[in-house]
Scaffold this motif. Structure first.
Motif, short mmCIF file in Angstrom:
data_model
loop_
_atom_site.label_atom_id
_atom_site.label_comp_id
_atom_site.label_asym_id
_atom_site.label_seq_id
_atom_site.Cartn_x
_atom_site.Cartn_y
_atom_site.Cartn_z
N ALA A 225 0.83 -1.21 0.00
CA ALA A 225 0.00 0.00 0.00
C ALA A 225 0.86 1.26 0.00
O ALA A 225 0.53 2.26 -0.63
N LEU A 226 2.00 1.20 0.69
CA LEU A 226 2.91 2.33 0.68
C LEU A 226 3.51 2.54 -0.71
O LEU A 226 3.63 3.68 -1.18
N GLU A 227 3.89 1.44 -1.37
CA GLU A 227 4.39 1.56 -2.74
C GLU A 227 3.32 2.15 -3.65
O GLU A 227 3.62 2.95 -4.55
N HIS A 228 2.07 1.76 -3.43
CA HIS A 228 0.96 2.26 -4.24
C HIS A 228 0.80 3.77 -4.07
O HIS A 228 0.31 4.45 -4.98
N GLN A 229 1.25 4.30 -2.93
CA GLN A 229 1.20 5.74 -2.68
C GLN A 229 2.41 6.47 -3.28
O GLN A 229 2.54 7.67 -3.13
#
Length: 373
Positions: A225-229
């Motif tokens: 999810a952090l990478e998606h951000q």
């Protein structure tokens, strides 16, 4: 009465932390491995998938071996196979060898945490057992946090050094187990059917499915999810590190509170914090995701420590198999959480809502249940 020697607590802490580190360290290294081997990331992912599947599927086999060979012998065998297979993984010339080697590593390392729990349960009772198992949760947290550091192995063949070092530590841990007594209970010959006929074993094993999804499965989506951000891969590892730090802090509090608070209170508080962590992650910003990861780590310690103690106490005459049945449920639940994530790629809001429901539901059921003792 003949005095029995016990396995030192530092030895158990070491192998538990090693198991957590080994299981989680490959995820941040998928892209470097793909570049070094000249293979697509999708193929390299098979090495992680094979490791996770073997880890979960081998649980009952480890429990069977523990009850027949003896606790320490089973642990030494697992460490030996893990060490050698990680050496093969470090030297892998192609993706095929890497996938096979990491599958063998997963099958071997799957016995370390349940095995350590069983040894501790054989050696201690009451509050001492509960606090010792909370200490192993802290070790899990340390291994989890340390695994995030492998995200820095983003160049060349540094991933090979990570696998080689893990294998060396596994082999070096074997002498730490020499001299530990084989508890008489480990010489019993229980059948799996007889163990599963125990009501307490069935309860803990089934409850472990949604609990395992919340504790071990859905937490894996924080880095994604952090990478998606838009966060870089190394920095996305902060999601894993935050979970680990939260687990270490939670383990400390559980050790302090065990004995002075009922299990139901600890589980209720832990499940609430765990669900709150996933709810916090619904806010699509990096700071909220890292805070949510920290809260889930903190909460899972209070939920998982009492449940795993119940599993070791559910059938003392077949402690290896009963603990393995619980672990099978927990990692089966984690696998189902991963399947949901693969079916709903990038739908992190839905994933974290499902995680919060699993945390709250399993926590509520467990909090209303009394320990098998």
């Amino acid at each position: 009465m003949t005095a029995t020697r016990t396995t030192p607590m530092p030895a158990l802490i070491t192998i538990v932390a090693l198991s957590a580190f080994d299981r989680l360290s490959i995820a941040p290294m998928l892209q470097p491995i793909a570049r070094n081997l000249g293979a697509p990331v999708a193929l390299v992912t098979l090495a992680a998938t094979a490791n996770f599947l073997a880890y979960g599927l081998a649980q009952l086999a480890h429990g069977w071996l523990s009850d027949r060979l003896g606790r320490q012998r089973a642990l030494k065998l697992a460490l030996l196979v893990m060490g050698v297979a990680n050496g093969v993984a470090a030297a892998a010339p192609d993706i095929g060898v890497l996938v096979i080697a990491r599958a063998v590593v997963g099958a071997a390392s799957g016995g370390l945490v349940p095995g350590a729990l069983v040894v501790l349960a054989d050696q201690r009772a009451g509050k001492a057992r509960a606090r010792g198992q909370a200490g192993l949760i802290t070790a899990l947290g340390f291994g989890t946090a340390l695994a995030a550091v492998t995200g820095l192995a983003d160049h060349g063949a540094l991933w090979r050094i990570v696998f080689a070092a893990t294998g060396i530590v596994a082999l070096a841990s074997i002498p730490l187990l020499w001299g530990g007594a084989i508890n008489p209970a480990s010489r019993s010959r229980p059948s799996l059917a007889a163990v599963l006929a125990n009501t307490n074993v069935r309860f803990t094993s089934l409850l472990a499915v949604p609990e395992g999804a919340a504790v071990f499965g859905f937490v894996a989506f924080f880095p994604l999810a952090l990478e998606h951000q838009g966060t870089s891969v190394p920095l996305a590892g902060a999601g894993t590190a935050a979970v680990g730090v939260g687990m270490m802090l939670g383990g400390y509090f559980v050790r302090r509170l065990t004995g002075s608070r009922p299990d139901g209170h600890l589980i209720g508080a832990g499940a609430s914090i765990l669900a709150l962590g996933y709810a916090t992650a619904l806010v699509p910003v990096a700071a909220a995701l890292i805070l949510g990861a920290s809260l889930t780590g903190l909460g899972q310690s209070a939920v998982h420590a009492p449940l795993q103690r119940w599993a070791t106490e559910a059938a003392p005459e077949a402690r290896g198999l009963s603990t393995a049945a619980f672990a099978t449920g927990a990692f089966g639940g984690a696998g189902l959480a991963t399947v949901l994530g693969s079916v709903l790629p990038d739908h992190y809001r839905t994933i974290f809502i499902a995680a919060a429901i699993c945390a709250a539901g399993s926590g509520l059921i467990a909090a209303r249940h009394h320990s098998p003792d």
